[in-house]
Enzyme design. Structure first.
Site, PDB file in Angstrom:
ATOM      1  N   ASP A   2       0.833  -1.198   0.000  1.00 16.05           N
ATOM      2  CA  ASP A   2       0.000   0.000   0.000  1.00 16.05           C
ATOM      3  C   ASP A   2       0.873   1.255   0.000  1.00 16.05           C
ATOM      4  O   ASP A   2       1.939   1.271   0.611  1.00 16.05           O
ATOM      5  CB  ASP A   2      -0.897  -0.030   1.251  1.00 16.05           C
ATOM      6  CG  ASP A   2      -2.106   0.871   1.100  1.00 16.05           C
ATOM      7  OD1 ASP A   2      -2.327   1.433   0.002  1.00 16.05           O
ATOM      8  OD2 ASP A   2      -2.837   1.021   2.099  1.00 16.05           O
ATOM      9  N   GLY A   5       0.016   5.314  -4.485  1.00 13.83           N
ATOM     10  CA  GLY A   5      -0.660   6.548  -4.888  1.00 13.83           C
ATOM     11  C   GLY A   5      -0.103   7.747  -4.128  1.00 13.83           C
ATOM     12  O   GLY A   5       0.222   8.785  -4.717  1.00 13.83           O
ATOM     13  N   ARG A   6       0.038   7.583  -2.798  1.00 16.69           N
ATOM     14  CA  ARG A   6       0.549   8.696  -1.977  1.00 16.69           C
ATOM     15  C   ARG A   6       2.005   9.005  -2.317  1.00 16.69           C
ATOM     16  O   ARG A   6       2.428  10.155  -2.320  1.00 16.69           O
ATOM     17  CB  ARG A   6       0.402   8.354  -0.490  1.00 16.69           C
ATOM     18  CG  ARG A   6      -0.995   8.646   0.021  1.00 16.69           C
ATOM     19  CD  ARG A   6      -1.246   7.978   1.331  1.00 16.69           C
ATOM     20  NE  ARG A   6      -1.451   6.560   1.168  1.00 16.69           N
ATOM     21  CZ  ARG A   6      -1.363   5.676   2.156  1.00 16.69           C
ATOM     22  NH1 ARG A   6      -1.022   6.073   3.367  1.00 16.69           N
ATOM     23  NH2 ARG A   6      -1.594   4.403   1.927  1.00 16.69           N
ATOM     24  N   TRP A   7       2.766   7.985  -2.634  1.00 20.87           N
ATOM     25  CA  TRP A   7       4.176   8.184  -3.017  1.00 20.87           C
ATOM     26  C   TRP A   7       4.234   9.067  -4.266  1.00 20.87           C
ATOM     27  O   TRP A   7       5.041   9.999  -4.349  1.00 20.87           O
ATOM     28  CB  TRP A   7       4.795   6.810  -3.291  1.00 20.87           C
ATOM     29  CG  TRP A   7       6.248   6.806  -3.622  1.00 20.87           C
ATOM     30  CD1 TRP A   7       7.287   6.666  -2.747  1.00 20.87           C
ATOM     31  CD2 TRP A   7       6.831   6.925  -4.928  1.00 20.87           C
ATOM     32  NE1 TRP A   7       8.482   6.691  -3.429  1.00 20.87           N
ATOM     33  CE2 TRP A   7       8.232   6.848  -4.767  1.00 20.87           C
ATOM     34  CE3 TRP A   7       6.311   7.082  -6.209  1.00 20.87           C
ATOM     35  CZ2 TRP A   7       9.115   6.936  -5.838  1.00 20.87           C
ATOM     36  CZ3 TRP A   7       7.189   7.173  -7.277  1.00 20.87           C
ATOM     37  CH2 TRP A   7       8.569   7.100  -7.098  1.00 20.87           C
ATOM     38  N   HIS A  19       2.713   3.161  -9.103  1.00 24.48           N
ATOM     39  CA  HIS A  19       2.611   1.709  -9.299  1.00 24.48           C
ATOM     40  C   HIS A  19       3.878   1.173  -9.984  1.00 24.48           C
ATOM     41  O   HIS A  19       4.350   0.093  -9.666  1.00 24.48           O
ATOM     42  CB  HIS A  19       1.361   1.364 -10.114  1.00 24.48           C
ATOM     43  CG  HIS A  19       0.081   1.684  -9.391  1.00 24.48           C
ATOM     44  ND1 HIS A  19      -0.113   1.375  -8.057  1.00 24.48           N
ATOM     45  CD2 HIS A  19      -1.071   2.296  -9.796  1.00 24.48           C
ATOM     46  CE1 HIS A  19      -1.330   1.778  -7.679  1.00 24.48           C
ATOM     47  NE2 HIS A  19      -1.921   2.345  -8.716  1.00 24.48           N
ATOM     48  N   TRP A  51     -11.282  -3.598  -8.161  1.00 20.47           N
ATOM     49  CA  TRP A  51     -11.999  -3.384  -9.434  1.00 20.47           C
ATOM     50  C   TRP A  51     -12.824  -2.116  -9.401  1.00 20.47           C
ATOM     51  O   TRP A  51     -13.201  -1.583 -10.428  1.00 20.47           O
ATOM     52  CB  TRP A  51     -12.915  -4.576  -9.749  1.00 20.47           C
ATOM     53  CG  TRP A  51     -12.187  -5.819 -10.112  1.00 20.47           C
ATOM     54  CD1 TRP A  51     -12.092  -6.950  -9.360  1.00 20.47           C
ATOM     55  CD2 TRP A  51     -11.457  -6.089 -11.319  1.00 20.47           C
ATOM     56  NE1 TRP A  51     -11.340  -7.892 -10.022  1.00 20.47           N
ATOM     57  CE2 TRP A  51     -10.941  -7.389 -11.225  1.00 20.47           C
ATOM     58  CE3 TRP A  51     -11.181  -5.328 -12.476  1.00 20.47           C
ATOM     59  CZ2 TRP A  51     -10.173  -7.976 -12.238  1.00 20.47           C
ATOM     60  CZ3 TRP A  51     -10.418  -5.910 -13.480  1.00 20.47           C
ATOM     61  CH2 TRP A  51      -9.924  -7.217 -13.352  1.00 20.47           C
ATOM     62  N   LEU A 113      12.311 -20.138  -4.108  1.00 22.34           N
ATOM     63  CA  LEU A 113      11.288 -19.270  -3.495  1.00 22.34           C
ATOM     64  C   LEU A 113       9.951 -19.526  -4.173  1.00 22.34           C
ATOM     65  O   LEU A 113       9.850 -19.472  -5.405  1.00 22.34           O
ATOM     66  CB  LEU A 113      11.676 -17.792  -3.680  1.00 22.34           C
ATOM     67  CG  LEU A 113      10.602 -16.761  -3.287  1.00 22.34           C
ATOM     68  CD1 LEU A 113      10.354 -16.771  -1.773  1.00 22.34           C
ATOM     69  CD2 LEU A 113      11.010 -15.347  -3.711  1.00 22.34           C
ATOM     70  N   ARG A 170       2.239  -4.936   6.145  1.00 17.69           N
ATOM     71  CA  ARG A 170       1.449  -3.973   5.379  1.00 17.69           C
ATOM     72  C   ARG A 170       2.144  -2.625   5.424  1.00 17.69           C
ATOM     73  O   ARG A 170       2.419  -2.097   6.501  1.00 17.69           O
ATOM     74  CB  ARG A 170       0.036  -3.826   5.927  1.00 17.69           C
ATOM     75  CG  ARG A 170      -0.751  -2.834   5.048  1.00 17.69           C
ATOM     76  CD  ARG A 170      -2.202  -2.679   5.425  1.00 17.69           C
ATOM     77  NE  ARG A 170      -2.852  -1.781   4.469  1.00 17.69           N
ATOM     78  CZ  ARG A 170      -4.096  -1.904   4.055  1.00 17.69           C
ATOM     79  NH1 ARG A 170      -4.835  -2.883   4.496  1.00 17.69           N
ATOM     80  NH2 ARG A 170      -4.605  -1.045   3.202  1.00 17.69           N
ATOM     81  N   ARG A 176      -5.013  -2.689   8.852  1.00 19.73           N
ATOM     82  CA  ARG A 176      -6.093  -3.663   8.625  1.00 19.73           C
ATOM     83  C   ARG A 176      -5.617  -4.697   7.612  1.00 19.73           C
ATOM     84  O   ARG A 176      -4.632  -4.475   6.904  1.00 19.73           O
ATOM     85  CB  ARG A 176      -7.380  -2.969   8.170  1.00 19.73           C
ATOM     86  CG  ARG A 176      -7.205  -2.080   6.964  1.00 19.73           C
ATOM     87  CD  ARG A 176      -8.548  -1.499   6.478  1.00 19.73           C
ATOM     88  NE  ARG A 176      -8.287  -0.536   5.424  1.00 19.73           N
ATOM     89  CZ  ARG A 176      -8.336   0.783   5.563  1.00 19.73           C
ATOM     90  NH1 ARG A 176      -8.650   1.319   6.734  1.00 19.73           N
ATOM     91  NH2 ARG A 176      -8.055   1.573   4.554  1.00 19.73           N
ATOM     92  N   SER A 178      -7.622  -5.889   5.085  1.00 17.44           N
ATOM     93  CA  SER A 178      -8.245  -5.625   3.779  1.00 17.44           C
ATOM     94  C   SER A 178      -8.505  -6.907   2.985  1.00 17.44           C
ATOM     95  O   SER A 178      -8.197  -6.972   1.788  1.00 17.44           O
ATOM     96  CB  SER A 178      -7.404  -4.636   2.967  1.00 17.44           C
ATOM     97  OG  SER A 178      -7.366  -3.389   3.609  1.00 17.44           O
ATOM     98  N   GLU A 189       2.188 -13.275  12.569  1.00 19.31           N
ATOM     99  CA  GLU A 189       2.584 -12.032  13.237  1.00 19.31           C
ATOM    100  C   GLU A 189       2.315 -10.873  12.283  1.00 19.31           C
ATOM    101  O   GLU A 189       2.636 -10.957  11.093  1.00 19.31           O
ATOM    102  CB  GLU A 189       4.080 -12.065  13.588  1.00 19.31           C
ATOM    103  CG  GLU A 189       4.451 -13.145  14.586  1.00 19.31           C
ATOM    104  CD  GLU A 189       3.793 -12.946  15.956  1.00 19.31           C
ATOM    105  OE1 GLU A 189       3.560 -11.784  16.353  1.00 19.31           O
ATOM    106  OE2 GLU A 189       3.521 -13.968  16.621  1.00 19.31           O
TER     107      GLU A 189
HETATM  108  C1  FPP Z   1      -1.983  -0.028  -3.401  1.00 17.43           C
HETATM  109  O1  FPP Z   1      -1.483   1.291  -3.292  1.00 17.43           O
HETATM  110  C2  FPP Z   1      -1.333  -0.695  -4.514  1.00 17.43           C
HETATM  111  C3  FPP Z   1      -1.987  -1.323  -5.534  1.00 17.43           C
HETATM  112  C4  FPP Z   1      -3.451  -1.441  -5.636  1.00 17.43           C
HETATM  113  C5  FPP Z   1      -1.215  -1.921  -6.650  1.00 17.43           C
HETATM  114  C6  FPP Z   1      -0.035  -2.729  -6.194  1.00 17.43           C
HETATM  115  C7  FPP Z   1       0.704  -3.163  -7.385  1.00 17.43           C
HETATM  116  C8  FPP Z   1       2.037  -3.085  -7.521  1.00 17.43           C
HETATM  117  C9  FPP Z   1       2.965  -2.608  -6.478  1.00 17.43           C
HETATM  118  C10 FPP Z   1       2.648  -3.588  -8.750  1.00 17.43           C
HETATM  119  C11 FPP Z   1       3.052  -5.007  -8.471  1.00 17.43           C
HETATM  120  C12 FPP Z   1       3.363  -5.708  -9.699  1.00 17.43           C
HETATM  121  C13 FPP Z   1       3.553  -7.046  -9.797  1.00 17.43           C
HETATM  122  C14 FPP Z   1       3.968  -7.610 -11.092  1.00 17.43           C
HETATM  123  C15 FPP Z   1       3.392  -7.966  -8.646  1.00 17.43           C
HETATM  124  P1  FPP Z   1      -2.503   2.480  -3.437  1.00 17.43           P
HETATM  125  O2  FPP Z   1      -2.639   2.808  -4.874  1.00 17.43           O
HETATM  126  O3  FPP Z   1      -3.782   2.139  -2.738  1.00 17.43           O
HETATM  127  O4  FPP Z   1      -1.769   3.626  -2.671  1.00 17.43           O
HETATM  128  P2  FPP Z   1      -2.468   4.824  -1.851  1.00 17.43           P
HETATM  129  O5  FPP Z   1      -3.145   4.192  -0.663  1.00 17.43           O
HETATM  130  O6  FPP Z   1      -1.301   5.667  -1.451  1.00 17.43           O
HETATM  131  O7  FPP Z   1      -3.410   5.527  -2.784  1.00 17.43           O
END
Ligand code: FPP
Length: 234
Positions: A2, A5-7, A19, A51, A113, A170, A176, A178, A189
């Site tokens: 998670d 988006g904020r990053w 992403h 979705w 792995l 997380r 949470r 989720s 843990e």
């Molecule tokens: C949640 O952050 C992140 C996602 C819904 C996408 C996670 C996907 C990746 C990291 C790419 C992984 C790729 C592979 C091939 C495994 P958010 O968008 O909810 O962030 P925010 O809470 O800051 O808005």
């Protein structure tokens, strides 16, 4: 994973760039797991609830999954990583499903792995699916209701054959689950960090593992029972 988006927001850039940076963090953590001889890693990449995000973001994520899969296979192969996907495949588009199937086949013999990527996955859906599969077996007289115990139930879930996770991490500050691996996390843990996923590097992973190392895992027993058992084992 998670906080993508904020990053991105903090850098004045698009969520899609967050992403993309998230994929770089995935690569780093997979390498770290191989280096540290961690046997299994399950990543929550897209939930059954994701979705509902704006269609542009969903489409962007789906393309990113296809692109990353195709780009990462050679390194996964050379590192002995076996890749598998959990979640509702029928909901994903045909091109992504084809890439998933071919990467699973290509890496099937790898054993260093076990990497599971959860795509269109929800823990409740996983439990419901297992209940339905077992109910069907009962209807067909292949199983009796009394034979359904924790082991048969776990074997009908998406992570069948893998041990329950020792540690759940997380990122992004929310505390949470989720809807991730609800059955399998019963005694896991839990570690929550403010670190945003794209910033989650080897150092941040190390901090999570250090935290794990301080935990006493009791599985319902008392601290005294655990201490007595470890003295008896020694
Ligand atoms: C949640 O952050 C992140 C996602 C819904 C996408 C996670 C996907 C990746 C990291 C790419 C992984 C790729 C592979 C091939 C495994 P958010 O968008 O909810 O962030 P925010 O809470 O800051 O808005």
């Amino acid at each position: 994973m998670d906080g993508n988006g904020r990053w991105a927001l903090a850098r004045g850039t698009l969520r899609a760039d967050g992403h993309r940076a998230g994929v770089d963090a995935v690569r780093v953590i997979v390498r770290e797991c191989v280096r540290r001889e961690i046997g299994a890693l399950t990543l929550f990449a897209f939930s059954s609830e994701n979705w509902r995000r704006p269609p542009d973001e969903v489409l962007g994520l789906m393309s990113l999954f296809v692109e990353s899969l195709e780009a990462e296979i050679p390194e996964l192969q050379s590192n002995g990583v076996r890749l598998r996907f959990i979640g509702e495949r029928a909901e994903l588009d045909a091109r992504l499903r084809a890439s998933m199937a071919s990467s699973e086949q290509l890496t099937a013999a790898n054993a260093r792995l076990a990497l599971q990527v959860a795509l269109s996955y929800g823990g409740r859906g996983d439990i419901l699916g297992a209940a339905r599969r077992l109910a069907l077996q009962v209807e067909r007289h292949q199983l009796t209701a009394a034979q359904i115990d924790e082991d048969t139930f776990a074997a009908a879930l998406a992570l069948a054959g893998l041990p329950d996770p020792d540690l759940f991490i997380r990122t992004g500050g929310e505390q949470r689950l989720s809807n991730f691996l609800l059955w399998n996390l019963a005694y896991t843990e839990l570690y929550f960090t403010e670190c945003l996923w794209p910033d989650f590097d080897a150092h941040a992973f190390d901090a999570a593992l250090q935290h794990y190392a301080t935990r006493q895992r009791r599985f319902g027993l008392t601290a005294e029972q655990i201490e007595f058992a470890s003295v008896a084992d020694a």
